[in-house]
Motif scaffolding. Structure first.
Motif, PDB file in Angstrom:
ATOM      1  N   THR A  50       0.834  -1.205   0.000  1.00  0.00           N
ATOM      2  CA  THR A  50       0.000   0.000   0.000  1.00  0.00           C
ATOM      3  C   THR A  50       0.865   1.251   0.000  1.00  0.00           C
ATOM      4  OG1 THR A  50      -1.714  -1.185   1.238  1.00  0.00           O
ATOM      5  CG2 THR A  50      -1.837   1.217   1.220  1.00  0.00           C
ATOM      6  N   LEU A  51       1.939   1.212   0.780  1.00  0.00           N
ATOM      7  CA  LEU A  51       2.844   2.362   0.831  1.00  0.00           C
ATOM      8  C   LEU A  51       3.504   2.595  -0.526  1.00  0.00           C
ATOM      9  CD1 LEU A  51       4.155   4.458   2.822  1.00  0.00           C
ATOM     10  CD2 LEU A  51       6.101   2.891   2.899  1.00  0.00           C
ATOM     11  N   VAL A  52       3.959   1.520  -1.163  1.00  0.00           N
ATOM     12  CA  VAL A  52       4.588   1.641  -2.482  1.00  0.00           C
ATOM     13  C   VAL A  52       3.601   2.224  -3.481  1.00  0.00           C
ATOM     14  CG1 VAL A  52       5.521   0.326  -4.424  1.00  0.00           C
ATOM     15  CG2 VAL A  52       6.289  -0.173  -2.096  1.00  0.00           C
ATOM     16  N   ASP A  53       2.350   1.779  -3.409  1.00  0.00           N
ATOM     17  CA  ASP A  53       1.308   2.295  -4.290  1.00  0.00           C
ATOM     18  C   ASP A  53       1.177   3.812  -4.133  1.00  0.00           C
ATOM     19  OD1 ASP A  53      -0.905   2.545  -5.935  1.00  0.00           O
ATOM     20  OD2 ASP A  53      -2.325   1.958  -4.372  1.00  0.00           O
ATOM     21  N   LYS A  54       1.110   4.285  -2.905  1.00  0.00           N
ATOM     22  CA  LYS A  54       0.947   5.714  -2.653  1.00  0.00           C
ATOM     23  C   LYS A  54       2.204   6.495  -3.038  1.00  0.00           C
ATOM     24  CE  LYS A  54      -3.188   5.249  -1.074  1.00  0.00           C
ATOM     25  NZ  LYS A  54      -4.350   5.683  -1.901  1.00  0.00           N
ATOM     26  N   LEU A  55       3.378   5.916  -2.806  1.00  0.00           N
ATOM     27  CA  LEU A  55       4.618   6.582  -3.214  1.00  0.00           C
ATOM     28  C   LEU A  55       4.644   6.778  -4.723  1.00  0.00           C
ATOM     29  CD1 LEU A  55       7.353   4.831  -1.020  1.00  0.00           C
ATOM     30  CD2 LEU A  55       6.680   7.239  -0.915  1.00  0.00           C
ATOM     31  N   ALA A  56       4.292   5.715  -5.447  1.00  0.00           N
ATOM     32  CA  ALA A  56       4.304   5.801  -6.908  1.00  0.00           C
ATOM     33  C   ALA A  56       3.325   6.868  -7.394  1.00  0.00           C
ATOM     34  CB  ALA A  56       3.964   4.442  -7.518  1.00  0.00           C
ATOM     35  N   ALA A  66      -0.780   4.739   5.259  1.00  0.00           N
ATOM     36  CA  ALA A  66      -0.610   4.624   3.804  1.00  0.00           C
ATOM     37  C   ALA A  66      -1.932   4.512   3.064  1.00  0.00           C
ATOM     38  CB  ALA A  66       0.284   3.430   3.474  1.00  0.00           C
ATOM     39  N   ASP A  67      -2.888   3.778   3.610  1.00  0.00           N
ATOM     40  CA  ASP A  67      -4.129   3.586   2.864  1.00  0.00           C
ATOM     41  C   ASP A  67      -4.920   4.877   2.716  1.00  0.00           C
ATOM     42  OD1 ASP A  67      -4.844   3.805   5.499  1.00  0.00           O
ATOM     43  OD2 ASP A  67      -6.108   2.001   5.546  1.00  0.00           O
ATOM     44  N   ILE A 127       2.782  10.516   3.513  1.00  0.00           N
ATOM     45  CA  ILE A 127       3.547  10.173   2.306  1.00  0.00           C
ATOM     46  C   ILE A 127       4.465  11.329   1.907  1.00  0.00           C
ATOM     47  CG2 ILE A 127       3.437   9.479  -0.102  1.00  0.00           C
ATOM     48  CD1 ILE A 127       2.519   7.356   1.894  1.00  0.00           C
ATOM     49  N   ASP A 128       3.955  12.554   1.948  1.00  0.00           N
ATOM     50  CA  ASP A 128       4.791  13.715   1.595  1.00  0.00           C
ATOM     51  C   ASP A 128       5.975  13.840   2.541  1.00  0.00           C
ATOM     52  OD1 ASP A 128       3.152  14.367  -0.529  1.00  0.00           O
ATOM     53  OD2 ASP A 128       1.960  15.815   0.611  1.00  0.00           O
ATOM     54  N   GLU A 129       5.733  13.591   3.831  1.00  0.00           N
ATOM     55  CA  GLU A 129       6.823  13.666   4.813  1.00  0.00           C
ATOM     56  C   GLU A 129       7.855  12.570   4.559  1.00  0.00           C
ATOM     57  OE1 GLU A 129       3.298  15.724   6.398  1.00  0.00           O
ATOM     58  OE2 GLU A 129       3.636  13.771   5.449  1.00  0.00           O
ATOM     59  N   LEU A 130       7.388  11.395   4.180  1.00  0.00           N
ATOM     60  CA  LEU A 130       8.309  10.296   3.886  1.00  0.00           C
ATOM     61  C   LEU A 130       9.166  10.624   2.668  1.00  0.00           C
ATOM     62  CD1 LEU A 130       9.458   7.471   4.138  1.00  0.00           C
ATOM     63  CD2 LEU A 130       7.426   6.595   2.951  1.00  0.00           C
ATOM     64  N   ILE A 131       8.543  11.145   1.619  1.00  0.00           N
ATOM     65  CA  ILE A 131       9.294  11.504   0.415  1.00  0.00           C
ATOM     66  C   ILE A 131      10.319  12.586   0.728  1.00  0.00           C
ATOM     67  CG2 ILE A 131       9.082  12.648  -1.835  1.00  0.00           C
ATOM     68  CD1 ILE A 131       6.555  11.046  -2.316  1.00  0.00           C
ATOM     69  N   ALA A 132       9.939  13.560   1.562  1.00  0.00           N
ATOM     70  CA  ALA A 132      10.884  14.609   1.948  1.00  0.00           C
ATOM     71  C   ALA A 132      12.071  14.023   2.696  1.00  0.00           C
ATOM     72  CB  ALA A 132      10.174  15.656   2.807  1.00  0.00           C
ATOM     73  N   ALA A 133      11.810  13.046   3.580  1.00  0.00           N
ATOM     74  CA  ALA A 133      12.901  12.412   4.332  1.00  0.00           C
ATOM     75  C   ALA A 133      13.810  11.622   3.399  1.00  0.00           C
ATOM     76  CB  ALA A 133      12.327  11.503   5.419  1.00  0.00           C
ATOM     77  N   MET A 134      13.225  10.945   2.410  1.00  0.00           N
ATOM     78  CA  MET A 134      14.043  10.201   1.453  1.00  0.00           C
ATOM     79  C   MET A 134      14.862  11.145   0.581  1.00  0.00           C
ATOM     80  SD  MET A 134      11.755   6.879   0.320  1.00  0.00           S
ATOM     81  CE  MET A 134      10.389   7.814  -0.358  1.00  0.00           C
ATOM     82  N   ILE A 164      -2.946  -7.927  -7.988  1.00  0.00           N
ATOM     83  CA  ILE A 164      -2.994  -6.510  -8.342  1.00  0.00           C
ATOM     84  C   ILE A 164      -2.827  -5.730  -7.055  1.00  0.00           C
ATOM     85  CG2 ILE A 164      -4.399  -4.666  -9.323  1.00  0.00           C
ATOM     86  CD1 ILE A 164      -5.807  -6.764 -10.984  1.00  0.00           C
ATOM     87  N   ARG A 165      -1.665  -5.093  -6.895  1.00  0.00           N
ATOM     88  CA  ARG A 165      -1.359  -4.479  -5.615  1.00  0.00           C
ATOM     89  C   ARG A 165      -1.211  -2.966  -5.709  1.00  0.00           C
ATOM     90  NH1 ARG A 165       3.531  -7.912  -3.205  1.00  0.00           N
ATOM     91  NH2 ARG A 165       4.644  -6.902  -4.897  1.00  0.00           N
ATOM     92  N   MET A 166      -1.351  -2.412  -6.896  1.00  0.00           N
ATOM     93  CA  MET A 166      -1.136  -0.979  -7.055  1.00  0.00           C
ATOM     94  C   MET A 166      -2.287  -0.373  -7.835  1.00  0.00           C
ATOM     95  SD  MET A 166       2.935  -0.853  -7.773  1.00  0.00           S
ATOM     96  CE  MET A 166       2.900   0.938  -7.785  1.00  0.00           C
ATOM     97  N   ALA A 167      -3.470  -0.455  -7.260  1.00  0.00           N
ATOM     98  CA  ALA A 167      -4.676  -0.045  -7.957  1.00  0.00           C
ATOM     99  C   ALA A 167      -4.667   1.431  -8.321  1.00  0.00           C
ATOM    100  CB  ALA A 167      -5.902  -0.363  -7.091  1.00  0.00           C
ATOM    101  N   SER A 168      -3.984   2.266  -7.539  1.00  0.00           N
ATOM    102  CA  SER A 168      -4.011   3.709  -7.786  1.00  0.00           C
ATOM    103  C   SER A 168      -3.344   4.087  -9.096  1.00  0.00           C
ATOM    104  CB  SER A 168      -3.325   4.455  -6.638  1.00  0.00           C
ATOM    105  OG  SER A 168      -4.008   4.246  -5.429  1.00  0.00           O
TER     106      SER A 168
END
Length: 394
Positions: free
Chosen positions: A89-95, A297-298, A303-310, A126-130
């Motif tokens: 779910t997290l990968v889906d939202k990151l993508a 994640a769901d 998610i924005d904070e995680l991307i900023a940290a990465m 199917i794990r990345m429906a978004s």
């Protein structure tokens, strides 16, 4: 989302373009046509290339060799953690978030290997429906092939294919977390470890080995009871690690490096040992302290904070000079792995040429010889050949 399964409906448009598209006439005429199509941004060619890589089809090594010169631009992110932590779910939202920012994404999801076929057990899910229907999100489910570290050599090669294709972000989601789930460090630039809330046993498990591989920790499902406690436990563990004299990590504290010869050296705070100058943090750059990010994640929260940290970690790698050092270690380990595989195949051929092991095994059982003597006898002609070639070079 583009499916990575060759022949899937999402691959039916052979003209699908990617961010690395360009006129095919500018390509090296010596390139394999499949690689030329891949470099031109053809998603179907990308899917076919990864299929050949995963199946280890004849000629796959030539394909990977031709890809190598076109790699080095993608940001490779590893996502690992215990089952049920919400990695997919997290990968889906990151993508989806990366796509909103105009970046292209490649995802490799490592699934358990089937004991019957060796393929991915959950490969059809199917794990990345978004991201369904988005040609600039390429998803591929691959088998761990029984490797203890959760990744196979084919995964590393598939990452190269996505990198050469021109994907801005390549995300590798591993099977799960365990003490041997450390191969992701050799593949990813940034490693994110997910920990579900209220998982005291999982946090204790991190002390056994996973703690050292994380560049960032994510407490997912942070809206559930126990999230605050999990965050506190992680912080205590990180503080304890900071106070230890030597810790096996890979970001600024200490690191086990591996050179091509197979020798290992434990680097201390002074970054001493072989390759120290290259691996040392740049002057004035503080060692990386893994942050803890809370997400749901769901719902897309955090998610924005995680991307900023990465992004911060990526900037640290560049500023400290450790991005190049990680690449050096990665290539050294890749070479060693390939050498082991090739030598194993060479020995298997030699054993078959000698009629197999049955006769030797029977002789060992009769106490006419021993396993060491058998191994030496099998290796002797190969060792003689290597020694003769070395003498000629000298």
């Amino acid at each position: 989302m583009t499916s990575g399964d060759e022949g899937a409906p999402a691959d039916s448009d052979a003209s699908g373009s990617g961010s690395n598209s360009g006129p095919g006439t500018d390509r090296d005429p010596d390139l394999d046509p499949l690689i030329s199509d891949l470099l031109d941004g053809n998603h179907r060619a990308l899917a076919r290339t990864i299929t050949k890589i995963e199946n280890r089809s004849p000629g796959y090594r030539d394909l990977v060799s031709q890809l190598h010169a076109h790699t080095g631009d993608a940001d490779v992110i590893g996502i690992t953690g215990s089952p049920g932590a919400g990695k997919s779910t997290l990968v889906d939202k990151l993508a989806a978030t990366y796509r909103e920012a105009g970046l292209t994404v490649g995802v490799i999801a490592i699934d358990p290997a089937s004991p019957f076929t060796g393929g991915a057990v959950l490969g059809d899910r199917i794990r990345m429906a978004s991201n369904v229907g988005d040609m600039d999100v390429f998803f591929r489910s691959m088998s761990a092939r029984g490797t203890l570290g959760g990744l196979s050599t084919a995964t590393t090669d598939a990452v190269k294919a996505l990198d050469a294709f021109g994907k801005d972000k390549v995300i590798v989601e591993t099977v799960g977390a365990g003490q041997n789930e450390v191969d992701i460090v050799r593949t990813a630039d940034t490693v994110v470890v997910l920990v579900p809330p209220g998982s005291g046993d999982d946090v204790q498990m991190l002390k056994a080995g996973i703690l050292e591989i994380a560049d960032l920790f994510v407490v997912n499902k942070a809206d559930l009871d126990g999230a605050d406690r999990t965050v506190s436990e992680l912080r205590e563990m990180l503080q304890l690690r900071d106070g230890e004299a030597a810790v096996g990590g890979h970001h600024g504290f200490a690191e086990t490096t591996v050179d091509v010869s197979g020798e290992t050296g434990r680097e201390r705070g002074d970054r001493g040992g072989d390759g120290a100058a290259e691996d040392a943090d740049a002057e004035g750059v503080e060692p990386w302290d893994p942050p803890i990010v809370e997400t749901v994640a769901d719902r897309g929260e955090g998610i924005d904070e995680l991307i900023a940290a990465m992004d911060d970690h990526r900037a640290y790698l560049v500023e400290s000079g450790r991005l190049a050092a990680k690449a050096r270690t990665r290539y050294a380990e890749e070479i060693r792995t390939l050498l082991r595989e090739d030598v194993r195949e060479l020995l298997a051929e030699e054993i078959d040429a000698r009629g197999g092991l049955d006769e030797h095994v029977d002789a060992v059982r009769r106490r006419e010889t021993d396993p060491y003597a058998v191994a030496e006898a099998v290796l002797e002609p190969l060792a003689d050949c290597v020694a003769a070639r070395r003498e000629r070079r000298e």
